[in-house]
Design an enzyme around this catalytic site. Structure first.
Site, short mmCIF file in Angstrom:
data_model
loop_
_atom_site.label_atom_id
_atom_site.label_comp_id
_atom_site.label_asym_id
_atom_site.label_seq_id
_atom_site.Cartn_x
_atom_site.Cartn_y
_atom_site.Cartn_z
N LEU A 188 -6.27 24.69 -4.59
CA LEU A 188 -5.52 23.63 -5.18
C LEU A 188 -6.75 22.70 -5.88
O LEU A 188 -7.80 22.35 -5.15
CB LEU A 188 -4.85 23.04 -4.25
CG LEU A 188 -4.17 21.48 -4.63
CD1 LEU A 188 -2.93 21.62 -5.52
CD2 LEU A 188 -3.59 20.69 -3.61
N ASP A 190 4.40 4.82 -7.52
CA ASP A 190 4.90 3.55 -7.67
C ASP A 190 5.70 3.13 -6.58
O ASP A 190 6.61 3.99 -6.01
CB ASP A 190 5.70 3.67 -9.06
CG ASP A 190 5.76 2.09 -9.72
OD1 ASP A 190 4.99 1.30 -9.13
OD2 ASP A 190 6.59 1.82 -10.51
N HIS A 220 -0.08 0.03 0.00
CA HIS A 220 -1.00 1.06 -0.52
C HIS A 220 -1.48 1.94 0.61
O HIS A 220 -1.85 3.08 0.52
CB HIS A 220 -2.22 0.22 -1.27
CG HIS A 220 -1.79 -0.60 -2.52
ND1 HIS A 220 -0.88 -0.06 -3.48
CD2 HIS A 220 -2.15 -1.84 -3.03
CE1 HIS A 220 -0.62 -0.97 -4.25
NE2 HIS A 220 -1.31 -1.95 -3.97
C1 FPP Z 1 1.46 1.45 -7.47
O1 FPP Z 1 2.51 0.79 -6.53
C2 FPP Z 1 0.41 2.27 -7.01
C3 FPP Z 1 -0.99 1.93 -7.00
C4 FPP Z 1 -1.44 1.01 -7.93
C5 FPP Z 1 -1.48 3.22 -6.61
C6 FPP Z 1 -2.27 2.94 -5.34
C7 FPP Z 1 -2.92 4.09 -4.92
C8 FPP Z 1 -2.72 4.94 -4.01
C9 FPP Z 1 -1.46 4.66 -2.79
C10 FPP Z 1 -3.05 6.21 -3.79
C11 FPP Z 1 -4.77 6.18 -3.77
C12 FPP Z 1 -5.61 7.40 -3.89
C13 FPP Z 1 -6.40 8.11 -3.57
C14 FPP Z 1 -6.95 9.10 -4.06
C15 FPP Z 1 -6.89 7.57 -2.19
P1 FPP Z 1 2.76 -0.70 -6.84
O2 FPP Z 1 1.80 -1.85 -6.29
O3 FPP Z 1 2.62 -0.86 -8.38
O4 FPP Z 1 4.17 -0.88 -6.43
P2 FPP Z 1 5.14 -1.89 -6.77
O5 FPP Z 1 5.57 -1.63 -8.29
O6 FPP Z 1 6.26 -1.82 -5.81
O7 FPP Z 1 4.52 -3.48 -6.83
#
Ligand code: FPP
Length: 235
Positions: free
Chosen positions: A129, A18, A35
């Site tokens: 892993l 997060d 992201h």
């Molecule tokens: C939340 O941050 C995160 C996500 C929705 C996940 C995004 C996924 C990745 C970075 C990893 C991808 C995985 C693979 C396997 C390639 P947010 O947008 O909710 O952050 P905020 O709370 O600050 O808005």
């Protein structure tokens, strides 16, 4: 490594990634660049987890609720998943890492499902892993999907926990021992609802793209200091 040291490590580490959006906002960048930075951080953490001899790593990459985000962000995240699977699976295989996806298949774009299957088959014999991106995952969806499949199998009643577990997305993966959440929130957000019954939790304010090996070590030190009782008495 001594037995004691191995025992004090989680067998299954689960991470709620997060803070990508806030990381980007702090830098006046679009959320998608957050992201992208999150994927880079993840690549380093996968290797660090392998060095720690932890056999299972799951990450909350896209939840069943994330479809409610703006269309542009959802499309961008899907493109990131495509990119990751196409470009990074060779590296995972070379490092003896198996990829397995956890989540509801229906709803995901057909080409991503094909890539997921390809990646899983391609790394099926790797053993050091298991790296488990949870994609279109929701703890409630997992329980409901399992209940429906169980009912369709016409089981003997009363059903047991073991009967239901057989129908989870990855029934052979042990419950998470440690769940890390970055980004400063203190909630589970529908991740591993069933499996987290006895998990230890580690929360940090650090935004996911800034989470690194040193932060991972702090979380593992915290875990090593916990006494897990599973409802029993203090020793
Ligand atoms: C939340 O941050 C995160 C996500 C929705 C996940 C995004 C996924 C990745 C970075 C990893 C991808 C995985 C693979 C396997 C390639 P947010 O947008 O909710 O952050 P905020 O709370 O600050 O808005």
């Amino acid at each position: 490594m001594s037995d004691e040291k191995i025992k004090s490590k989680p067998k299954h580490l689960a991470i709620i990634l997060d803070g990508n959006g806030r990381w980007a906002r702090k830098r006046h960048l679009p959320r998608l660049l957050g992201h992208r930075a999150g994927v880079k951080a993840l690549e380093k953490i996968v290797r660090a987890v392998k060095r720690e001899c932890i056999p299972y790593l799951s990450v909350y990459a896209f939840s069943t609720e994330n479809w409610n985000r703006p269309e542009l962000e959802v499309k961008g995240l899907m493109s990131l998943f495509r990119y990751y699977i196409r470009k990074k699976i060779d590296e995972l295989k070379a490092e003896d890492i198996k990829i397995r996806f956890c989540g509801r298949k229906s709803g995901l774009p057909e080409d991503i499902l094909e890539l997921m299957k390809w990646g899983e088959d391609y790394t099926a014999n790797q053993t050091t892993l298991e790296f488990i991106p949870c994609l279109n995952y929701g703890g409630r969806a997992e329980i409901i999907d399992a209940v429906n499949t169980l009912i369709a199998s016409n089981p003997q009643t009363p059903v047991t926990e073991q009967d239901l577990r057989k129908y989870f997305y990855l029934p052979d993966v042990p419950d998470p021992d440690l769940i890390i959440r970055t980004g400063g929130e203190f909630r589970l957000s529908n991740f591993w609802l069933w499996g987290s019954a006895y998990s230890e939790y580690y929360f940090t304010d650090i935004f996911w793209p800034d989470f690194n090996e040193a932060e991972l070590k702090k979380a593992l030190e915290f875990y090593a200091g916990r006494e897990r009782r599973y409802g029993g008495l203090k020793s």
